[in-house]
Design a protein around this motif. Structure first.
Motif, PDB file in Angstrom:
ATOM      1  N   ASP A 104       0.809  -1.215   0.000  1.00 33.84           N
ATOM      2  CA  ASP A 104       0.000   0.000   0.000  1.00 33.84           C
ATOM      3  C   ASP A 104       0.846   1.270   0.000  1.00 33.84           C
ATOM      4  O   ASP A 104       0.409   2.310  -0.507  1.00 33.84           O
ATOM      5  CB  ASP A 104      -0.945   0.015   1.216  1.00 33.84           C
ATOM      6  N   ALA A 105       2.051   1.203   0.560  1.00 34.49           N
ATOM      7  CA  ALA A 105       2.882   2.407   0.672  1.00 34.49           C
ATOM      8  C   ALA A 105       3.931   2.512  -0.429  1.00 34.49           C
ATOM      9  O   ALA A 105       4.743   3.440  -0.412  1.00 34.49           O
ATOM     10  CB  ALA A 105       3.566   2.438   2.038  1.00 34.49           C
ATOM     11  N   ASP A 124      10.908   5.248   4.144  1.00 32.73           N
ATOM     12  CA  ASP A 124      10.667   6.133   5.280  1.00 32.73           C
ATOM     13  C   ASP A 124      11.798   7.157   5.382  1.00 32.73           C
ATOM     14  O   ASP A 124      12.814   7.081   4.686  1.00 32.73           O
ATOM     15  CB  ASP A 124      10.505   5.361   6.594  1.00 32.73           C
TER      16      ASP A 124
END
Length: 560
Positions: A104-105, A124
Motif C-alpha cells: 500500500d505504501a 521512510d
C-alpha cells in the motif's frame, strides 16, 4: 561421520528439538497477524538488548580486535540487519492485519521486457537520511501486473492458519545475520517453524542468538542446535521435516540433495562481476570507485558469497591504466586483517597455482590478477571466497562494451547471485534506454548500479537470491529468495541504485539530474576511517531513534 553414526544422545537432542517445533507449528497457526506483529516487536527488543555483545562476539571470532577500523562490518551485518528486517516485517504484518497490503505504501514502475517494478526502498525518512542516494527496486517476472503483485503480496501470511510444517535451516558461517534472517523468512513467508543448525564457525554466537531469538524459542517456533555435517545430514533426512534451506557452498548442497525427500531452497554464492563502463572520470572518481571495488572484494576478508571477484574493463578506455593504478593502491592501503574462514589458505594456494604472476598486495594475502579473456577461466569458474580479485579487459566502448560485458558475465562467469555495474551518470544519460536494456539482460538475482549488491542483501524489503530457474539438478547460486519483507510473489530480481559520487561532489551531479548522497564515504567502505563508529551509530539509532546522538554520528561520517 554419517547420520547413522551420530551418538544416541545427539539424536535424542535433535529429535526433542524437532518435536518441540512440531508442537510450535500448531501454536503458530493460532496466532493472529496482530499477535505475530507483537511477537516481532518482542524479538526486536531482545536484539536491541544484545546488539553490542552480538557485534563484539562476531568481530572477535574474526580476529578484529577492539579498536580495529573494520569492526563496523559486524554491526551492519549483524544486529543492524536484524533490526531493519524486524521493522520491515512488522510493517507488512500491520498492513495485512488492517485488511490492506504490504504494497500500500509503495510505488510501481516499468522495466524493459514487460516487467513491473516495485520501488522497495527508501520507504521512510530514516532510510532517506541514513542511506541517502541509495534505492532498491524489485523487478517482477515478465507479465506480472501491479494488481497481481498487490493481491499476492503476503505469501504465507495470506493464509495464516495453514501450517507449512517444520523447516530446517542450515546456517551460513560467514555473516552472522544470515541464519537469523533465514529463520524469519521461513516463519513469515511460509508459516514454517524452524530448527536452525548453526555453522560451527558461529558456535560462539549461539548464546547471543538464543537470547535474541528467545521470544521465538519459548513458544516452540524455533530451536537452535549445533554440530557439523553429521548433524546436518541427520536433520535433512529426518521424516518429520517439510523443507530445507541452506546458505552455503555448492559442495554442501550437492552432498544433501541425493538423499533429500523434501523441497529445498538455497543460496550458494558464485563469481560476481564488476562491470566498469568507460567514461570521462575525474581523479577523485577514479580513486573513489577503486576503493568501491576493493570494498566489494575485501569486506569480511573476502569471505562473502557476494564478493566482487572479476572486474570487466574496456581495453580501449583511455583511463584504464589510471584506474588500475588506483585499484592497486587501494588494495594495498586497506586495513590489514586475518584471512579467517576455514580452508581459505587452500583457496589462496589455488590462486597462486592458477596465476603465478599475480600481484600479492597488502600483507601478501591479497591477490590481484590482471589477465585477458583467454587466461581468465580459473577466475571466472572458481569462487575463491578469499581476497582474490581479477581484472579482465574486453574491447570496445560505450554501448558496445556494455553489451559485450553483459554477455561475458552471463556466459563465462559461474553463478547468478549478483552483478555490479559502475557508470558515470553522464555516460548513463548518453546510453539512455540502452543502459536499462543491458541491465535487463544481466541474468543475476541482484544487480547493483553504482553500488555493491550487498546493499540489496542489507535492505530487508529487497529480495535476495539467485536468478530464477535453478533446480535441484542445476542450481547456479541456488533456488528461491529470502529477506523479501514485503512478502512479494513472482520475483525475478532486485536492482540497487546508488550515487556515483559521494558528498560534496554529488551536489554537482544531482544538479545535472544524477543521484544525491550526503555521505562523504559510505561506512561500509573498507577504507572508511570512521566506519566502525558510524556503523555502530547507525545501529543504535535504529534501536533508540535518538536524533541528537545521530547528528553526532553523521558529523563523524564526514571525517571518513
Amino acid at each position: 561421520m554419517t547420520p547413522d553414526t551420530l551418538p544416541l544422545e545427539r539424536r535424542e537432542e535433535i529429535d526433542a528439538a524437532l518435536a518441540a517445533v512440531a508442537k510450535g507449528a500448531r501454536t503458530w497457526t493460532l496466532l493472529t497477524l496482530g499477535q505475530r506483529r507483537t511477537l516481532l516487536r518482542r524479538v526486536r527488543a531482545s536484539v536491541a538488548a544484545v546488539a553490542a555483545e552480538w557485534a563484539d562476539a562476531a568481530a572477535t571470532t574474526k580476529g578484529l580486535h577492539a579498536g580495529h577500523p573494520l569492526r563496523g562490518e559486524e554491526w551492519l551485518s549483524g544486529p543492524y540487519a536484524a533490526l531493519v528486517a524486524l521493522d520491515a516485517y512488522a510493517r507488512s504484518l500491520g498492513a495485512l492485519a488492517a485488511g490492506g497490503s504490504p504494497l500500500d505504501a509503495v510505488t510501481f514502475g516499468r522495466a524493459p521486457g514487460d516487467r513491473t517494478v516495485v520501488h522497495t526502498s527508501p520507504l521512510d525518512l530514516t532510510d532517506r537520511i541514513l542511506l541517502s542516494g541509495y534505492s532498491t527496486e524489485v523487478w517482477l517476472r515478465p507479465g506480472v501486473t501491479p494488481g497481481q503483485a498487490r493481491r499476492t503480496a503476503g505469501l504465507g501470511q495470506l493464509t495464516p492458519t495453514t501450517t507449512g510444517g517444520i523447516g530446517v535451516v542450515l546456517g551460513a558461517g560467514n555473516v552472522s545475520a544470515i541464519p537469523f534472517l533465514d529463520v524469519l523468512y521461513e516463519l513469515l513467508a511460509h508459516n514454517r517453524t524452524v530448527v536452525l543448525k548453526v555453522n560451527p564457525t558461529q558456535d560462539e554466537l549461539i548464546p547471543v542468538f538464543a537470547r535474541a531469538l528467545a521470544p521465538l524459542i519459548e513458544p516452540g517456533f524455533l530451536r537452535i542446535v549445533r554440530g557439523g555435517g553429521d548433524v546436518g545430514a541427520y536433520l535433512t533426512r529426518h521424516p518429520s521435516i517439510a523443507h530445507v534451506h541452506i546458505t552455503g557452498s555448492e559442495a554442501t548442497f550437492r552432498a544433501i540433495v541425493p538423499d533429500l525427500r523434501v523441497p529445498i531452497s538455497a543460496e550458494l554464492g558464485g563469481v560476481s562481476p564488476i562491470i566498469v563502463v568507460p567514461g570521462e572520470w575525474s581523479a577523485a572518481d577514479l580513486r573513489f570507485q577503486a576503493e568501491h571495488v576493493v570494498t566489494m572484494r575485501l569486506h569480511n576478508s573476502g569471505h562473502n558469497c557476494i564478493a566482487g571477484q572479476v572486474v570487466l574493463l574496456s581495453a580501449d578506455w583511455p583511463q584504464r591504466d589510471d584506474f588500475l593504478r588506483e585499484l592497486r593502491a587501494a588494495y594495498d592501503r586497506s586495513p590489514q586483517r586475518e584471512v579467517w574462514y576455514p580452508r581459505s589458505e587452500r583457496a589462496l594456494d589455488a590462486a597462486r597455482a592458477d596465476y603465478p604472476d599475480a600481484l600479492w598486495c597488502g600483507d601478501g594475502t591479497r591477490a590481484l590478477v590482471v589477465t585477458d579473456p583467454e587466461g581468465a577461466t580459473p577466475l571466472e569458474t572458481t569462487e575463491y571466497f578469499s581476497p582474490v580479485l581479477g581484472v579482465v579487459s574486453l574491447p570496445g566502448g560505450g554501448q558496445a562494451f556494455l553489451d559485450a560485458a553483459v554477455a561475458h558475465a552471463n556466459e563465462r562467469l559461474v553463478g547468478t547471485l549478483g552483478a555490479n555495474v559502475l557508470i558515470a551518470p553522464e555516460t548513463q544519460r548518453t546510453l539512455g534506454a540502452g543502459f536499462e536494456r543491458a541491465i535487463a539482460e544481466l541474468r543475476y538475482g541482484t544487480v547493483a548500479v553504482n553500488a555493491w549488491t550487498a546493499f540489496g542483501f542489507l535492505t530487508p524489503t529487497a529480495t535476495w537470491g539467485a536468478f530464477p530457474g535453478g533446480t535441484v539438478e542445476d542450481a547456479p547460486s541456488g533456488i528461491g529468495v529470502v529477506h523479501n519483507a514485503l512478502l512479494l510473489d513472482d520475483v525475478e530480481r532486485t536492482v540497487v541504485r546508488g550515487p556515483f559520487r559521494p558528498f560534496p561532489r554529488s551536489i554537482r551531479t544531482a544538479l545535472r539530474g544524477g543521484g544525491l548522497s550526503v555521505l562523504p564515504k559510505p561506512p561500509w567502505f573498507v577504507t572508511s576511517r570512521t566506519g566502525a563508529v558510524v556503523s555502530e551509530g547507525f545501529t543504535r539509532f535504529r534501536i533508540d531513534r535518538d536524533l541528537a546522538r545521530m547528528a553526532l554520528v553523521l558529523a563523524r561520517a564526514f571525517r571518513a
